[in-house]
Scaffold this motif. Structure first.
Motif, PDB file in Angstrom:
ATOM      1  N   LEU A   1      -9.698   7.212 -15.370  1.00 21.40           N
ATOM      2  CA  LEU A   1      -9.261   8.495 -15.929  1.00 21.40           C
ATOM      3  C   LEU A   1      -9.910   8.768 -17.277  1.00 21.40           C
ATOM      4  N   GLN A   2     -10.145   7.711 -18.057  1.00 22.49           N
ATOM      5  CA  GLN A   2     -10.777   7.895 -19.355  1.00 22.49           C
ATOM      6  C   GLN A   2     -12.218   8.368 -19.222  1.00 22.49           C
ATOM      7  N   ARG A   3     -12.872   8.028 -18.115  1.00 26.86           N
ATOM      8  CA  ARG A   3     -14.267   8.412 -17.912  1.00 26.86           C
ATOM      9  C   ARG A   3     -14.407   9.825 -17.364  1.00 26.86           C
ATOM     10  N   LEU A   4     -13.310  10.386 -16.821  1.00 25.06           N
ATOM     11  CA  LEU A   4     -13.389  11.737 -16.270  1.00 25.06           C
ATOM     12  C   LEU A   4     -13.572  12.755 -17.389  1.00 25.06           C
ATOM     13  N   PRO A   5     -14.368  13.807 -17.154  1.00 22.41           N
ATOM     14  CA  PRO A   5     -14.578  14.809 -18.203  1.00 22.41           C
ATOM     15  C   PRO A   5     -13.302  15.541 -18.591  1.00 22.41           C
ATOM     16  N   LYS A   6     -12.417  15.760 -17.609  1.00 20.42           N
ATOM     17  CA  LYS A   6     -11.135  16.411 -17.886  1.00 20.42           C
ATOM     18  C   LYS A   6     -10.043  15.594 -17.235  1.00 20.42           C
ATOM     19  N   ASN A   7      -9.305  14.874 -18.043  1.00 19.29           N
ATOM     20  CA  ASN A   7      -8.264  13.988 -17.534  1.00 19.29           C
ATOM     21  C   ASN A   7      -7.124  14.813 -16.962  1.00 19.29           C
ATOM     22  N   PRO A   8      -6.825  14.696 -15.646  1.00 17.66           N
ATOM     23  CA  PRO A   8      -5.748  15.501 -15.057  1.00 17.66           C
ATOM     24  C   PRO A   8      -4.371  15.139 -15.575  1.00 17.66           C
ATOM     25  N   LEU A   9      -4.224  13.969 -16.220  1.00 14.03           N
ATOM     26  CA  LEU A   9      -2.923  13.554 -16.742  1.00 14.03           C
ATOM     27  C   LEU A   9      -2.781  13.820 -18.236  1.00 14.03           C
ATOM     28  N   SER A  10      -3.769  14.486 -18.841  1.00 14.98           N
ATOM     29  CA  SER A  10      -3.721  14.694 -20.286  1.00 14.98           C
ATOM     30  C   SER A  10      -2.543  15.559 -20.693  1.00 14.98           C
TER      31      SER A  10
ATOM     32  N   PHE B   1       0.601  12.107  -4.733  1.00 11.65           N
ATOM     33  CA  PHE B   1       1.186  12.922  -5.794  1.00 11.65           C
ATOM     34  C   PHE B   1       0.171  13.210  -6.894  1.00 11.65           C
ATOM     35  N   GLY B   2      -0.637  12.193  -7.233  1.00 10.96           N
ATOM     36  CA  GLY B   2      -1.668  12.417  -8.235  1.00 10.96           C
ATOM     37  C   GLY B   2      -2.699  13.427  -7.785  1.00 10.96           C
ATOM     38  N   GLY B   3      -3.081  13.356  -6.504  1.00  4.31           N
ATOM     39  CA  GLY B   3      -4.035  14.318  -5.970  1.00  4.31           C
ATOM     40  C   GLY B   3      -3.485  15.735  -5.951  1.00  4.31           C
ATOM     41  N   VAL B   4      -2.212  15.883  -5.562  1.00  5.68           N
ATOM     42  CA  VAL B   4      -1.581  17.201  -5.555  1.00  5.68           C
ATOM     43  C   VAL B   4      -1.519  17.769  -6.971  1.00  5.68           C
TER      44      VAL B   4
ATOM     45  N   LEU C   1       0.799  -1.218   0.000  1.00  2.00           N
ATOM     46  CA  LEU C   1       0.000   0.000   0.000  1.00  2.00           C
ATOM     47  C   LEU C   1       0.833   1.271   0.000  1.00  2.00           C
ATOM     48  N   GLY C   2       2.085   1.203   0.522  1.00  3.07           N
ATOM     49  CA  GLY C   2       2.917   2.401   0.601  1.00  3.07           C
ATOM     50  C   GLY C   2       3.082   3.115  -0.732  1.00  3.07           C
ATOM     51  N   PRO C   3       3.578   2.418  -1.781  1.00  2.01           N
ATOM     52  CA  PRO C   3       3.713   3.077  -3.089  1.00  2.01           C
ATOM     53  C   PRO C   3       2.383   3.552  -3.659  1.00  2.01           C
ATOM     54  N   LEU C   4       1.300   2.808  -3.416  1.00  2.00           N
ATOM     55  CA  LEU C   4      -0.007   3.224  -3.923  1.00  2.00           C
ATOM     56  C   LEU C   4      -0.472   4.505  -3.234  1.00  2.00           C
ATOM     57  N   VAL C   5      -0.227   4.597  -1.916  1.00  2.00           N
ATOM     58  CA  VAL C   5      -0.607   5.806  -1.176  1.00  2.00           C
ATOM     59  C   VAL C   5       0.191   7.004  -1.680  1.00  2.00           C
ATOM     60  N   LEU C   6       1.509   6.805  -1.886  1.00  2.01           N
ATOM     61  CA  LEU C   6       2.346   7.898  -2.386  1.00  2.01           C
ATOM     62  C   LEU C   6       1.896   8.336  -3.776  1.00  2.01           C
ATOM     63  N   ALA C   7       1.599   7.359  -4.647  1.00  3.01           N
ATOM     64  CA  ALA C   7       1.136   7.688  -5.996  1.00  3.01           C
ATOM     65  C   ALA C   7      -0.182   8.451  -5.948  1.00  3.01           C
ATOM     66  N   ALA C   8      -1.083   8.034  -5.043  1.00  5.36           N
ATOM     67  CA  ALA C   8      -2.366   8.726  -4.904  1.00  5.36           C
ATOM     68  C   ALA C   8      -2.174  10.152  -4.396  1.00  5.36           C
TER      69      ALA C   8
ATOM     70  N   VAL D   1      -3.698  -4.647 -11.646  1.00  4.51           N
ATOM     71  CA  VAL D   1      -5.151  -4.416 -11.565  1.00  4.51           C
ATOM     72  C   VAL D   1      -5.443  -2.954 -11.237  1.00  4.51           C
ATOM     73  N   VAL D   2      -4.687  -2.380 -10.288  1.00  4.87           N
ATOM     74  CA  VAL D   2      -4.895  -0.979  -9.910  1.00  4.87           C
ATOM     75  C   VAL D   2      -4.594  -0.052 -11.080  1.00  4.87           C
ATOM     76  N   THR D   3      -3.510  -0.331 -11.815  1.00  2.75           N
ATOM     77  CA  THR D   3      -3.156   0.497 -12.972  1.00  2.75           C
ATOM     78  C   THR D   3      -4.234   0.441 -14.046  1.00  2.75           C
ATOM     79  N   LEU D   4      -4.735  -0.766 -14.317  1.00  2.00           N
ATOM     80  CA  LEU D   4      -5.786  -0.923 -15.321  1.00  2.00           C
ATOM     81  C   LEU D   4      -7.066  -0.208 -14.889  1.00  2.00           C
ATOM     82  N   ALA D   5      -7.443  -0.381 -13.625  1.00  2.00           N
ATOM     83  CA  ALA D   5      -8.650   0.281 -13.122  1.00  2.00           C
ATOM     84  C   ALA D   5      -8.482   1.802 -13.118  1.00  2.00           C
ATOM     85  N   GLY D   6      -7.288   2.276 -12.745  1.00  2.00           N
ATOM     86  CA  GLY D   6      -7.035   3.712 -12.750  1.00  2.00           C
ATOM     87  C   GLY D   6      -7.092   4.305 -14.146  1.00  2.00           C
ATOM     88  N   GLY D   7      -6.542   3.567 -15.128  1.00  3.50           N
ATOM     89  CA  GLY D   7      -6.596   4.041 -16.509  1.00  3.50           C
ATOM     90  C   GLY D   7      -8.015   4.138 -17.027  1.00  3.50           C
ATOM     91  N   LEU D   8      -8.837   3.149 -16.713  1.00  2.74           N
ATOM     92  CA  LEU D   8     -10.242   3.180 -17.143  1.00  2.74           C
ATOM     93  C   LEU D   8     -10.997   4.317 -16.460  1.00  2.74           C
TER      94      LEU D   8
END
Length: 423
Positions: A254-263, A35-38, A26-33, A245-252
């Protein structure tokens, strides 16, 4: 085989239920979340700066308005008093006054609690507006003005040498490949520190608690060694599956968001440069690299005499991992003869060679050659470690790890000497 399976299950399920392994996952996932949130919040809070413009030149107003974008917008005001009232009502972040007599001069009033104003961009727009103003006074046409300030275009092509031929690589492709290699190196380093320490802890704890004698009455040291190794590898596989699984779910998602923050980041990444060969090579190096470090952890863990020395057992692993990680960081920005050689050395090349291959510094043949060197080294190193493990696992020395290794070496040499034949 059944006894080795018992050790495998014991190591796997014990650590699978532990809080330590849960944090490793969970440590790397929490850090990624985080940084992504920031990053997402920075994009959401990045509002357009509004600048009021007061000038008597219609041409300057037209140029400034034409330069408005999502970062800064220029709004014309008839008087300074009106612009200041708008800023007092927090409708403006700054007021720009431009005087054209006797020469063009501009002054800016910036609100301290407003959105930041990019003064570099503002100066560039003012310079452009001033150029057009002077061109109008000199009665230069638009074509003449463009010819006067035209800059020669410089086209740059990056190439790599592959089997005596030059192969072109775009800057995006080179950057993307280097990024994949760097991420792989970071993953290897993270897994090495986590699982190599876990392996050393497993062996060191059993030796320190003096239960090895009881265990080895029912199982051989070789079966215990490979059982523990397979248990650690299974934990790695579970963690990688979770990340997949987390990467695949996260990618799907982000595609559904109206404005992808990683675009905005994805526009600078050329995914076409990440070939199937590169992915296979990266996964192979990940497997060989983490396995090599885990075997090293088994060797150093077998040298300890008590639990207090477990920290000493992980020190060589951390130091080698840091050398490889920093080598990957340095080689991403350029290469040198020393780095070229280091990228073929086991323990270091597992992190450095993927970056070099992704950046186009070496060919696929060189990359697979380095992988072959690491694979041969892993086989020989595992064989040698098993030999030392048989000797060390029941050997206790209070003189430290170096003294324990020296004693183990002497015992191995004595065991290889032919015994005299009795007459």
């Amino acid at each position: 085989m059944k006894k080795m399976d018992v050790i495998f299950r014991q190591v796997f399920f014990k650590n699978l239920k532990s809080k330590t392994w849960l944090w490793i996952v969970l440590g790397p996932l929490v850090l990624a979340a985080v940084f992504g949130g920031v990053f997402w919040l920075m994009n959401q809070t990045n509002q357009t700066s509004k600048i009021g413009v007061v000038t008597s030149s219609p041409a300057l107003i037209g140029t400034l308005k034409a330069s408005s974008d999502d970062d800064q917008r220029y709004i014309s005001y008839s008087s300074m008093a009106a612009a200041k009232r708008a800023m007092a009502d927090e409708d403006l972040d700054g007021v720009l006054t431009i005087s054209t007599q006797p020469t063009t001069h501009a002054s800016l009033i910036e609100r301290t609690d407003g959105n930041g104003i990019n003064q570099t961009q503002l100066q560039s727009v003012l310079a452009q507006a001033h150029t057009k103003e002077v061109a109008a006074q000199l009665k230069l046409s638009t074509t003449q003005l463009q010819s006067l300030f035209a800059t020669p275009q410089l086209a740059t092509t990056s190439v790599s040498v592959d089997k005596g031929k030059l192969v072109s690589r775009s800057a995006k492709t080179q950057k993307s490949g280097a990024m994949v290699g760097f991420i792989l190196g970071m993953l290897i380093y993270t897994f090495v520190i986590s699982y190599a320490s876990m392996m050393a802890q497993e062996i060191g704890t059993e030796k320190g608690s003096r239960i090895e004698e009881t265990i080895l009455t029912a199982i051989t040291p070789q079966a215990q060694f490979f059982g523990k190794l397979l248990g650690i590898l299974a934990l790695m596989a579970v963690q990688m599956a979770i990340y997949g699984v987390v990467t695949l779910a996260g990618g799907l998602l982000l595609q559904r968001l109206p404005k992808n923050p990683l675009s905005s980041l994805m526009t600078n990444i050329d995914l076409s440069g990440i070939s199937l060969n590169m992915l296979i090579f990266s996964l192979a190096f990940f497997f060989v690299g983490t396995l090599t470090y885990t075997v090293l952890a088994a060797l150093t863990g077998s040298l300890v005499a008590n639990q207090e020395q477990i920290g000493q057992a992980t020190t060589p692993i951390v130091m080698l991992g840091m050398l490889g990680y920093f080598g990957a960081l340095i080689v991403a920005g350029g290469t040198s003869p020393i780095l070229n050689i280091a990228s073929y050395i086991p323990f270091l090349s597992t992190m450095m060679m993927p970056v070099r291959l992704g950046a186009g510094q070496v060919t696929a043949v060189a990359g697979w050659s380095a992988l072959g060197i690491n694979l041969v080294f892993l086989i020989l190193f595992t064989w040698l470690t098993v030999k030392f493990y048989q000797t060390n696992v029941l050997s206790y020395s209070d003189g430290g790890m170096l003294k324990a290794f020296k004693r183990s070496w002497q015992l191995q040499r004595a065991a290889r000497k032919p015994k005299p034949v009795k007459s």
